[in-house]
Scaffold this motif. Structure first.
Motif, PDB file in Angstrom:
ATOM      1  N   ALA A  16       0.835  -1.206   0.000  1.00 49.92           N
ATOM      2  CA  ALA A  16       0.000   0.000   0.000  1.00 49.92           C
ATOM      3  C   ALA A  16       0.869   1.254   0.000  1.00 49.92           C
ATOM      4  O   ALA A  16       0.559   2.248  -0.687  1.00 49.92           O
ATOM      5  N   GLY A  17       1.965   1.216   0.758  1.00 47.56           N
ATOM      6  CA  GLY A  17       2.854   2.368   0.822  1.00 47.56           C
ATOM      7  C   GLY A  17       3.496   2.691  -0.514  1.00 47.56           C
ATOM      8  O   GLY A  17       3.680   3.870  -0.854  1.00 47.56           O
ATOM      9  N   LEU A  18       3.822   1.674  -1.283  1.00 49.29           N
ATOM     10  CA  LEU A  18       4.413   1.916  -2.603  1.00 49.29           C
ATOM     11  C   LEU A  18       3.399   2.518  -3.572  1.00 49.29           C
ATOM     12  O   LEU A  18       3.767   3.298  -4.457  1.00 49.29           O
ATOM     13  N   VAL A  19       2.123   2.186  -3.400  1.00 49.40           N
ATOM     14  CA  VAL A  19       1.087   2.840  -4.207  1.00 49.40           C
ATOM     15  C   VAL A  19       1.020   4.315  -3.851  1.00 49.40           C
ATOM     16  O   VAL A  19       0.924   5.184  -4.733  1.00 49.40           O
ATOM     17  N   VAL A  20       1.097   4.625  -2.565  1.00 47.66           N
ATOM     18  CA  VAL A  20       1.094   6.031  -2.140  1.00 47.66           C
ATOM     19  C   VAL A  20       2.291   6.772  -2.731  1.00 47.66           C
ATOM     20  O   VAL A  20       2.163   7.913  -3.207  1.00 47.66           O
ATOM     21  N   ALA A  21       3.460   6.135  -2.724  1.00 40.63           N
ATOM     22  CA  ALA A  21       4.646   6.762  -3.315  1.00 40.63           C
ATOM     23  C   ALA A  21       4.428   7.045  -4.799  1.00 40.63           C
ATOM     24  O   ALA A  21       4.850   8.095  -5.311  1.00 40.63           O
ATOM     25  N   ALA A  22       3.778   6.124  -5.496  1.00 37.27           N
ATOM     26  CA  ALA A  22       3.482   6.335  -6.921  1.00 37.27           C
ATOM     27  C   ALA A  22       2.480   7.466  -7.108  1.00 37.27           C
ATOM     28  O   ALA A  22       2.585   8.255  -8.068  1.00 37.27           O
ATOM     29  N   MET A  23       1.507   7.579  -6.214  1.00 36.02           N
ATOM     30  CA  MET A  23       0.558   8.698  -6.274  1.00 36.02           C
ATOM     31  C   MET A  23       1.284  10.027  -6.127  1.00 36.02           C
ATOM     32  O   MET A  23       1.032  10.978  -6.875  1.00 36.02           O
ATOM     33  N   HIS A  24       2.212  10.087  -5.181  1.00 37.95           N
ATOM     34  CA  HIS A  24       2.956  11.325  -4.968  1.00 37.95           C
ATOM     35  C   HIS A  24       3.820  11.671  -6.172  1.00 37.95           C
ATOM     36  O   HIS A  24       3.900  12.839  -6.580  1.00 37.95           O
ATOM     37  N   ALA A  25       4.479  10.675  -6.751  1.00 37.84           N
ATOM     38  CA  ALA A  25       5.335  10.940  -7.910  1.00 37.84           C
ATOM     39  C   ALA A  25       4.520  11.510  -9.059  1.00 37.84           C
ATOM     40  O   ALA A  25       4.949  12.463  -9.733  1.00 37.84           O
ATOM     41  N   ALA A  26       3.343  10.942  -9.299  1.00 44.53           N
ATOM     42  CA  ALA A  26       2.498  11.415 -10.395  1.00 44.53           C
ATOM     43  C   ALA A  26       1.939  12.804 -10.100  1.00 44.53           C
ATOM     44  O   ALA A  26       1.899  13.675 -10.982  1.00 44.53           O
ATOM     45  N   HIS A 104      -3.486  -0.269   5.112  1.00 45.52           N
ATOM     46  CA  HIS A 104      -3.423   1.140   4.718  1.00 45.52           C
ATOM     47  C   HIS A 104      -2.002   1.685   4.600  1.00 45.52           C
ATOM     48  O   HIS A 104      -1.099   1.278   5.334  1.00 45.52           O
ATOM     49  N   GLY A 105      -1.848   2.639   3.678  1.00 42.52           N
ATOM     50  CA  GLY A 105      -0.661   3.476   3.577  1.00 42.52           C
ATOM     51  C   GLY A 105      -1.093   4.929   3.579  1.00 42.52           C
ATOM     52  O   GLY A 105      -2.178   5.256   3.079  1.00 42.52           O
ATOM     53  N   ASP A 106      -0.264   5.832   4.110  1.00 46.17           N
ATOM     54  CA  ASP A 106      -0.630   7.237   4.253  1.00 46.17           C
ATOM     55  C   ASP A 106       0.650   8.057   4.297  1.00 46.17           C
ATOM     56  O   ASP A 106       1.560   7.745   5.079  1.00 46.17           O
ATOM     57  N   ALA A 107       0.757   9.078   3.451  1.00 47.98           N
ATOM     58  CA  ALA A 107       1.952   9.925   3.443  1.00 47.98           C
ATOM     59  C   ALA A 107       1.616  11.269   2.817  1.00 47.98           C
ATOM     60  O   ALA A 107       0.633  11.411   2.092  1.00 47.98           O
ATOM     61  N   ALA A 108       2.456  12.264   3.111  1.00 49.99           N
ATOM     62  CA  ALA A 108       2.253  13.611   2.565  1.00 49.99           C
ATOM     63  C   ALA A 108       3.584  14.203   2.130  1.00 49.99           C
ATOM     64  O   ALA A 108       4.629  13.936   2.740  1.00 49.99           O
ATOM     65  N   ILE A 109       3.527  15.012   1.083  1.00 47.09           N
ATOM     66  CA  ILE A 109       4.688  15.766   0.617  1.00 47.09           C
ATOM     67  C   ILE A 109       4.277  17.213   0.405  1.00 47.09           C
ATOM     68  O   ILE A 109       3.091  17.522   0.247  1.00 47.09           O
ATOM     69  N   THR A 110       5.242  18.107   0.407  1.00 48.33           N
ATOM     70  CA  THR A 110       5.003  19.497   0.030  1.00 48.33           C
ATOM     71  C   THR A 110       5.734  19.767  -1.276  1.00 48.33           C
ATOM     72  O   THR A 110       6.919  19.455  -1.413  1.00 48.33           O
ATOM     73  N   VAL A 111       5.012  20.336  -2.242  1.00 47.00           N
ATOM     74  CA  VAL A 111       5.531  20.562  -3.588  1.00 47.00           C
ATOM     75  C   VAL A 111       5.563  22.065  -3.873  1.00 47.00           C
ATOM     76  O   VAL A 111       4.611  22.793  -3.549  1.00 47.00           O
ATOM     77  N   VAL A 254      10.434   2.355   6.335  1.00 45.86           N
ATOM     78  CA  VAL A 254       9.572   3.458   5.923  1.00 45.86           C
ATOM     79  C   VAL A 254       8.706   2.951   4.775  1.00 45.86           C
ATOM     80  O   VAL A 254       9.148   2.844   3.629  1.00 45.86           O
ATOM     81  N   LEU A 255       7.478   2.632   5.105  1.00 47.69           N
ATOM     82  CA  LEU A 255       6.590   1.918   4.193  1.00 47.69           C
ATOM     83  C   LEU A 255       6.249   2.711   2.949  1.00 47.69           C
ATOM     84  O   LEU A 255       5.997   2.137   1.880  1.00 47.69           O
ATOM     85  N   THR A 256       6.232   4.042   3.048  1.00 47.96           N
ATOM     86  CA  THR A 256       5.797   4.888   1.937  1.00 47.96           C
ATOM     87  C   THR A 256       6.953   5.556   1.200  1.00 47.96           C
ATOM     88  O   THR A 256       6.726   6.397   0.333  1.00 47.96           O
ATOM     89  N   ALA A 257       8.193   5.197   1.542  1.00 50.73           N
ATOM     90  CA  ALA A 257       9.364   5.691   0.807  1.00 50.73           C
ATOM     91  C   ALA A 257       9.777   4.648  -0.215  1.00 50.73           C
ATOM     92  O   ALA A 257       9.849   3.456   0.116  1.00 50.73           O
ATOM     93  N   PRO A 258      10.039   5.037  -1.458  1.00 55.48           N
ATOM     94  CA  PRO A 258      10.413   4.045  -2.477  1.00 55.48           C
ATOM     95  C   PRO A 258      11.553   3.138  -2.052  1.00 55.48           C
ATOM     96  O   PRO A 258      11.546   1.940  -2.353  1.00 55.48           O
TER      97      PRO A 258
END
Length: 278
Positions: A16-26, A104-111, A254-258
């Motif tokens: 799930a975390g890797l899906v979140v990472a892909a969402m952030h990249a896109a 579940h996976g959950d993460a946030a970035i600032t762009v 870190v589940l949501t870091a690539p």
């Protein structure tokens, strides 16, 4: 009650975390001047569909988006919409989540959108992100929950003050347990409140979403009439960074870091746990 995960369950959370990472990249690529926050939501929805994952934000308490899109002085829970058009010089925090096989996976970035950002905004984002990593590095067997809070607050307090005079550590929102649900015990403060005690011991199988939110001014916030959007009281801009982290017998993952957090944890002299999906 704090949910303790098995290695097999942590592996599903990693997926799930890797899906979140892909969402952030896109979404990072799509966050350009002229794009709306609804455009980003649609990008995130496509990533979820492509991976066969489910959104954990959409419908949560009635939330209408796949992601939270928080622009400038919005701290968290900004609702994606067609009216908010990104401009060069804006910053946007993108909070994303995914569910895979019920985990579940959950993460946030600032762009940073476009160009023309003041140096203090870049420093705000750096301080917020690095305080998150300081908290992640404190997620070690034998520590207690307060040690994570102390590491986050301590890092922020040690930084040179910005031109605005201070960094506001948002008090009304913080990190949380994560696993079979998105928000679970324990609640994680981003500062030390001695009235709350030291909190539970950190043991293998615990998973936390570690997410500092910091402004260039006040720590105080208010919620708009839509009952979701959270803004700073003084209009100061804010940043939000988050990762979901599992504590294993081999250390933190870190589940949501690539890369599972390997590179950043190495800066703290910590070896990240092996990736269960490798």
């Amino acid at each position: 009650m704090v949910e303790i995960k098995t290695p097999e369950q942590i592996a599903k959370m990693r997926a799930a975390g890797l899906v979140v990472a892909a969402m952030h990249a896109a979404c990072r690529k799509a966050a350009v001047p002229g794009a709306t926050t609804k455009d980003l939501d649609e990008v995130a929805a496509k990533v979820l569909a492509d991976h066969g994952a489910k959104p954990n934000f959409l419908g949560y308490g009635g939330f209408p988006g796949n992601i939270c899109t928080s622009v400038n002085d919005v701290v968290v829970h900004g609702i994606p919409n067609r009216e908010t058009v990104l401009e060069s010089g804006d910053i946007i925090s993108i909070d994303a989540g995914a569910i895979v096989d019920g985990w579940h996976g959950d993460a946030a970035i600032t762009v940073f959108v476009g160009e023309g950002h003041a140096p203090e905004l870049h420093e705000l984002s750096r301080v917020t992100e690095e305080s998150m990593w300081a908290g992640i590095a404190a997620m070690r067997k034998g520590n207690r929950l307060v040690d994570v809070s102390k590491a986050i607050e301590g890092y922020i307090r040690r930084q040179p003050r910005p031109a605005s005079g201070r960094y506001g550590i948002i008090e009304d929102y913080g990190g949380h347990g994560i696993g079979s649900q998105m928000h679970m015990d324990p609640h994680l403060l981003n500062y030390v409140d001695r009235r709350r005690g030291r909190g539970p011991k950190l043991v293998p199988g615990m998973c936390l979403a570690i997410e500092p939110m910091v402004s260039l001014g006040t720590a105080r916030t208010h919620v708009l009439e839509d009952e979701w959007t959270v803004k700073t009281d003084d209009g100061s801009w804010a940043c939000h960074w988050e990762h979901s982290v599992a504590l294993t017998e081999e250390g933190p993952l870190v589940l949501t870091a690539p890369d599972g957090g390997r590179a950043k944890l190495a800066e703290y002299g910590i070896t990240a746990a092996p990736d269960p999906l490798d």
